[in-house]
Design an enzyme around this catalytic site. Structure first.
Site, mmCIF file in Angstrom:
data_model
loop_
_atom_site.group_PDB
_atom_site.id
_atom_site.type_symbol
_atom_site.label_atom_id
_atom_site.label_comp_id
_atom_site.label_asym_id
_atom_site.label_seq_id
_atom_site.Cartn_x
_atom_site.Cartn_y
_atom_site.Cartn_z
ATOM 1 N N LYS A 1 -33.715 6.010 -3.287
ATOM 2 C CA LYS A 1 -32.521 5.540 -4.145
ATOM 3 C C LYS A 1 -31.515 6.864 -4.434
ATOM 4 C CE LYS A 1 -35.714 2.740 -7.024
ATOM 5 N NZ LYS A 1 -36.169 2.739 -8.337
ATOM 6 N N ARG B 1 -55.176 15.161 6.594
ATOM 7 C CA ARG B 1 -55.968 16.165 6.098
ATOM 8 C C ARG B 1 -55.609 16.841 4.588
ATOM 9 N NH1 ARG B 1 -56.385 15.685 11.098
ATOM 10 N NH2 ARG B 1 -54.402 15.578 10.898
ATOM 11 N N THR B 2 -54.342 17.191 4.631
ATOM 12 C CA THR B 2 -54.109 17.970 3.345
ATOM 13 C C THR B 2 -54.105 16.987 2.146
ATOM 14 O OG1 THR B 2 -52.683 19.224 4.674
ATOM 15 C CG2 THR B 2 -52.366 19.458 2.478
ATOM 16 N N HIS C 1 -47.380 26.965 4.745
ATOM 17 C CA HIS C 1 -48.621 25.873 4.470
ATOM 18 C C HIS C 1 -49.771 26.978 4.008
ATOM 19 C CE1 HIS C 1 -51.160 22.510 4.324
ATOM 20 N NE2 HIS C 1 -51.150 22.238 5.295
ATOM 21 N N ARG D 1 -45.831 18.153 -0.597
ATOM 22 C CA ARG D 1 -45.361 18.309 0.842
ATOM 23 C C ARG D 1 -43.862 17.744 0.879
ATOM 24 N NH1 ARG D 1 -48.720 17.333 6.296
ATOM 25 N NH2 ARG D 1 -49.481 19.300 5.470
#
Ligand code: CP
Length: 317
Positions: A88, A58-59, A139, A111
């Site tokens: 890396k 969704r986000t 959030h 995120r």
């Protein structure tokens, strides 16, 4: 957006800003439904970089769709842990410096898998950073769309009796929502219902106390179903129990007592709503979906309008 350069924590906002987002989101919804082509001029010269170190449906996709609907461009990676140079050994700080050093990048949506990731990123970024979830931290844009959903249904974000259910220890969405309800709402009541191993953390309870929000804690919702306006269900966040498989089993077993079934829904007020940030695993029976009180897919749709509003307010002069 007034006074704000970044969206890191829900409590950085005030009610006036939230209402501005609501009005703008309503307008976005109206214009999208009328296929208003001029929406595509709003961010036509802007680019959003998306950097997701944890999975998302969704986000990420609603932010990307929001940018596309407003005529902007999107770059980024949906699996930054594996497909960015993090694999890396590059630090978040270096990655942010590099991405925001590219001329033309106007905003970063991040995120991250650890609490505080977005705050770290914004100190190294030359453009606004939007916290799209930082581990079990916060959030904020989810809280804004949650409140938009409540506001559209009830016409207010005040005088509500709200039950939050499930893995409250690890749910960043309920944390951000609590900050908003306390700081931006008036006279709300919050009931925390969870397995005892995943109670809401003390920092949120202290914040609610500071704003004189009445709250209570329960093992089950048997005694409060009839009084509630909003049921905000959450899943047990399996990914936060990676080192504690036995605890995960214990919590999952206890959470089975909190499943919202058609029998539970029958006891709810007629005008109550059931919300969930999604993804759902098994905490709301599929048979509940056809009940008019099931609002979780409507809530998810609202994410697009709210994120369009946020991007416009953040990126337009
Ligand atoms: N609600 C929410 O954050 O969903 P995603 O994890 O799919 O983005």
């Amino acid at each position: 957006m007034p006074q704000l350069k970044n969206i890191i924590y829900a409590q950085d906002f005030d009610r006036a800003t939230l209402e501005l987002i609501f009005e703008e989101a309503k307008m976005m919804e109206y214009r999208l439904k009328r296929n208003d082509k001029s929406l595509r001029n709003i961010l036509e010269d802007k680019t959003m970089a998306v950097l997701f170190y944890e999975p998302s449906t969704r986000t990420r996709l609603s932010f990307e769709m929001a940018m596309i609907n407003l005529g902007g461009r999107v770059i980024g990676t949906e699996n930054a842990g594996q497909f960015s140079s993090k694999a890396k050994g590059e630090s978040l700080e270096d990655t942010i410096k590099v991405i925001t050093g590219y001329h033309g990048v106007n905003v970063v949506v991040l995120r991250y898998n650890k609490e505080g990731g977005a705050e770290r990123a914004q100190t190294f970024s030359t453009v606004p950073v939007i916290n799209a979830g930082d581990g079990p931290g916060q959030h904020p844009t989810q809280a804004f769309l949650d409140l938009y959903t409540i506001w559209k249904k009830f016409g207010r974000i005040d005088n509500l009796n709200i039950t939050m259910l499930g893995d409250l220890l690890n749910s960043r969405t309920v944390r951000s929502l609590c900050y908003c309800l306390a700081k931006m709402g008036l006279n709300n009541r919050v009931n925390f219902v969870s397995p005892k191993e995943t109670r809401m953390r003390d920092d949120i309870k202290e914040y609610l106390d500071k704003y004189e929000v009445k709250w209570s804690e329960h093992d089950h919702f048997c005694d409060i179903i009839e009084q509630c306006d909003v049921f905000y269900q959450t899943r047990v966040q399996k990914e936060r129990f990676q080192d504690e498989p036995i605890l995960y089993e214990t919590v999952s077993e206890a959470a089975k007592n909190l499943i919202i079934t058609p029998e539970v829904v029958q006891r709810m007020k007629k005008e109550a709503i059931i919300m969930h940030p999604l993804p759902r695993v098994n905490e709301i029976s599929y048979a509940v979906d056809k009940d008019p009180r099931a609002f979780y897919f409507e809530q998810s749709k609202n994410g697009l309008y709210v994120r369009m509003a946020i991007l416009k307010l953040l990126l337009c002069d």
